[in-house]
Design a protein around this motif. Structure first.
Motif, short mmCIF file in Angstrom:
data_model
loop_
_atom_site.label_atom_id
_atom_site.label_comp_id
_atom_site.label_asym_id
_atom_site.label_seq_id
_atom_site.Cartn_x
_atom_site.Cartn_y
_atom_site.Cartn_z
N LEU A 157 34.68 35.29 54.79
CA LEU A 157 34.11 36.09 53.69
C LEU A 157 35.23 36.83 52.95
O LEU A 157 35.22 36.91 51.71
CB LEU A 157 33.10 37.08 54.25
CG LEU A 157 32.20 37.81 53.25
CD1 LEU A 157 31.35 36.84 52.46
CD2 LEU A 157 31.31 38.82 53.94
N ALA A 158 36.20 37.33 53.70
CA ALA A 158 37.34 38.06 53.09
C ALA A 158 38.11 37.14 52.15
O ALA A 158 38.37 37.47 50.99
CB ALA A 158 38.25 38.60 54.18
N LEU A 159 38.45 35.94 52.63
CA LEU A 159 39.23 34.99 51.82
C LEU A 159 38.40 34.52 50.62
O LEU A 159 38.91 34.43 49.50
CB LEU A 159 39.65 33.78 52.69
CG LEU A 159 41.00 33.84 53.39
CD1 LEU A 159 42.13 33.76 52.38
CD2 LEU A 159 41.17 35.07 54.26
N PHE A 160 37.10 34.30 50.83
CA PHE A 160 36.24 33.85 49.72
C PHE A 160 36.15 34.94 48.65
O PHE A 160 36.24 34.68 47.46
CB PHE A 160 34.85 33.47 50.24
CG PHE A 160 33.92 32.98 49.16
CD1 PHE A 160 32.73 33.65 48.88
CD2 PHE A 160 34.23 31.86 48.40
CE1 PHE A 160 31.88 33.21 47.87
CE2 PHE A 160 33.39 31.40 47.39
CZ PHE A 160 32.21 32.08 47.12
N SER A 161 36.04 36.21 49.08
CA SER A 161 35.98 37.33 48.13
C SER A 161 37.25 37.38 47.29
O SER A 161 37.21 37.54 46.07
CB SER A 161 35.81 38.66 48.87
OG SER A 161 34.64 38.64 49.66
N ALA A 162 38.41 37.17 47.94
CA ALA A 162 39.69 37.20 47.22
C ALA A 162 39.76 36.03 46.24
O ALA A 162 40.21 36.18 45.09
CB ALA A 162 40.85 37.12 48.21
N LEU A 163 39.20 34.87 46.65
CA LEU A 163 39.23 33.69 45.79
C LEU A 163 38.36 33.92 44.55
O LEU A 163 38.74 33.59 43.43
CB LEU A 163 38.70 32.49 46.59
CG LEU A 163 39.06 31.10 46.09
CD1 LEU A 163 40.56 30.88 46.12
CD2 LEU A 163 38.35 30.05 46.93
N VAL A 164 37.19 34.56 44.75
CA VAL A 164 36.28 34.86 43.63
C VAL A 164 36.96 35.82 42.65
O VAL A 164 36.88 35.65 41.44
CB VAL A 164 34.98 35.49 44.18
CG1 VAL A 164 34.17 36.18 43.11
CG2 VAL A 164 34.14 34.44 44.88
N LEU A 165 37.67 36.80 43.19
CA LEU A 165 38.27 37.84 42.35
C LEU A 165 39.46 37.29 41.55
O LEU A 165 39.57 37.54 40.35
CB LEU A 165 38.73 39.00 43.23
CG LEU A 165 39.12 40.27 42.52
CD1 LEU A 165 37.94 40.92 41.83
CD2 LEU A 165 39.73 41.24 43.51
N ILE A 166 40.32 36.53 42.21
CA ILE A 166 41.57 36.09 41.57
C ILE A 166 41.34 34.72 40.93
O ILE A 166 41.63 33.68 41.52
CB ILE A 166 42.71 36.07 42.59
CG1 ILE A 166 42.86 37.48 43.18
CG2 ILE A 166 44.03 35.63 41.94
CD1 ILE A 166 43.74 37.55 44.40
N ASN A 167 40.75 34.76 39.76
CA ASN A 167 40.28 33.55 39.08
C ASN A 167 40.98 33.44 37.73
O ASN A 167 40.79 34.29 36.86
CB ASN A 167 38.75 33.70 38.92
CG ASN A 167 38.16 32.58 38.10
OD1 ASN A 167 38.88 31.85 37.42
ND2 ASN A 167 36.86 32.45 38.15
N ALA A 168 41.76 32.37 37.58
CA ALA A 168 42.60 32.25 36.37
C ALA A 168 41.79 31.91 35.12
O ALA A 168 42.33 31.92 34.01
CB ALA A 168 43.67 31.17 36.62
N ASP A 169 40.49 31.61 35.27
CA ASP A 169 39.69 31.27 34.07
C ASP A 169 39.11 32.53 33.42
O ASP A 169 38.36 32.42 32.45
CB ASP A 169 38.52 30.34 34.46
CG ASP A 169 39.04 29.07 35.13
OD1 ASP A 169 38.31 28.46 35.93
OD2 ASP A 169 40.22 28.74 34.88
N ARG A 170 39.38 33.69 33.96
CA ARG A 170 38.78 34.90 33.37
C ARG A 170 39.28 35.09 31.94
O ARG A 170 40.41 34.70 31.62
CB ARG A 170 39.16 36.14 34.19
CG ARG A 170 38.69 36.11 35.64
CD ARG A 170 37.20 36.12 35.77
NE ARG A 170 36.76 36.28 37.16
CZ ARG A 170 35.56 35.95 37.58
NH1 ARG A 170 34.71 35.41 36.75
NH2 ARG A 170 35.22 36.13 38.84
N PRO A 171 38.45 35.73 31.06
CA PRO A 171 38.88 35.96 29.68
C PRO A 171 40.04 36.96 29.62
O PRO A 171 40.23 37.76 30.53
CB PRO A 171 37.63 36.55 29.02
CG PRO A 171 36.71 36.95 30.09
CD PRO A 171 37.07 36.18 31.32
N SER A 172 40.79 36.86 28.56
CA SER A 172 41.85 37.80 28.15
C SER A 172 42.88 38.09 29.25
O SER A 172 43.25 39.22 29.48
CB SER A 172 41.23 39.13 27.65
OG SER A 172 40.54 39.75 28.72
#
Ligand SMILES: CNC(=O)[C@@H]1CCCN1C(=O)c1ccc(Cl)c(COc2cccc3c(C(F)(F)F)cc(C)nc23)c1Cl
Length: 248
Positions: A157-172
């Protein structure tokens, strides 16, 4: 130790993300387990249902803001996240923090009676009736069900949360390449943990969950806009400042 240099880094990365998750998870699983059958009485449910729409939204916003602040703390302790520019950190948190709140919510969920930990007890969907957005709450509960079904360990869950947060497709984002590099290292960490847990099939399912998460959060932003247009006073004055900063 016998690890080649790169793998040692991945192990250290995983350990720091798991530690940060544990230190910022708001409630320990044992605490929630002990409260699992503490349900709201009929009178307490009545009290929630007789709140006005903006009172209930404000009540939830305080808790969501609290949860978002824990996610901000979680992010700050992820090596690689701290290395990003201030603007990119804010950009990732602006769009990713609610997604991580949702991912973490599965820890507070009791799938046996479809209740979620809220305000110190476990609540069914009927408690949130006065929010006047049953579709949002139903979607939040459905998502939590889907996450619980994967039976993730705290480390996964910890690694998945970090993966969700650090997402290069985010705007701006200013430095997309750098965010992509950090995302890749977290992904290698998650793959490594899943392989060690003999659960390789989970990665594909987790990527499907990320797609559901994105659609769920656009529903949230739509609801937030609806709410702040309908109740501008509450939205602009009563919502805690962080909430406005992240969602305004
Ligand atoms: C320990 N409890 C918890 O983990 C959760 C997460 C943070 C605090 N918290 C709760 O107390 C809680 C638990 C379950 C539910 Cl359904 C809720 C109510 O959720 C919401 C009501 C209003 C708007 C919500 C929006 C919107 F639209 F603002 F983006 C988005 C999310 C995701 N949830 C909303 C809440 Cl606030």
């Amino acid at each position: 130790n016998h690890y080649p240099h790169s793998l040692r880094n991945i192990d250290e990365l995983c350990a720091s993300i798991v530690r940060s998750h544990r230190e910022t998870s708001q409630y320990r699983l044992e605490e929630l387990q002990a409260l699992k059958w503490k349900l709201f009485s009929r009178e307490e449910i009545q009290a929630y249902q007789s709140k006005t729409v903006d009172e209930m939204w404000q009540h939830c916003a305080v808790r969501l803001t609290d949860a978002v602040q824990y996610v901000v703390e979680f992010a700050k302790h992820i090596p690689g996240f701290r290395m990003l520019s201030q603007n990119d950190q804010i950009a990732l948190l602006k769009t990713g923090s609610m997604e991580v709140v949702l991912v973490r919510m599965c820890r507070f969920f009791n799938t046996e009676n479809n209740t979620v930990f809220f305000d110190g007890k476990f609540a069914g969907t009927e408690v949130f009736k006065s929010l006047a957005c049953g579709d949002l709450i139903a979607a939040v509960f459905d998502f939590a069900h889907g996450m619980c079904a994967l039976k993730l360990t705290e480390q996964q869950l910890a690694l998945f949360s970090a993966l969700v947060l650090i997402n290069a497709d985010r705007p701006s984002l200013e430095d997309r390449v750098r965010v992509q590099r950090v995302h890749r290292s977290v992904e290698v960490g998650l793959t490594h943990i899943l392989h060690r847990d003999n659960h390789d099939s989970l990665l594909h399912k987790l990527y499907q969950r990320m797609a559901v998460l994105r659609s769920l959060c656009s529903l949230h932003m739509e609801k937030l806009r609806w709410f702040s247009q309908r109740y501008p006073l509450t939205a602009h004055s009563l919502f805690p400042p962080l909430y406005k900063e992240l969602f305004a």
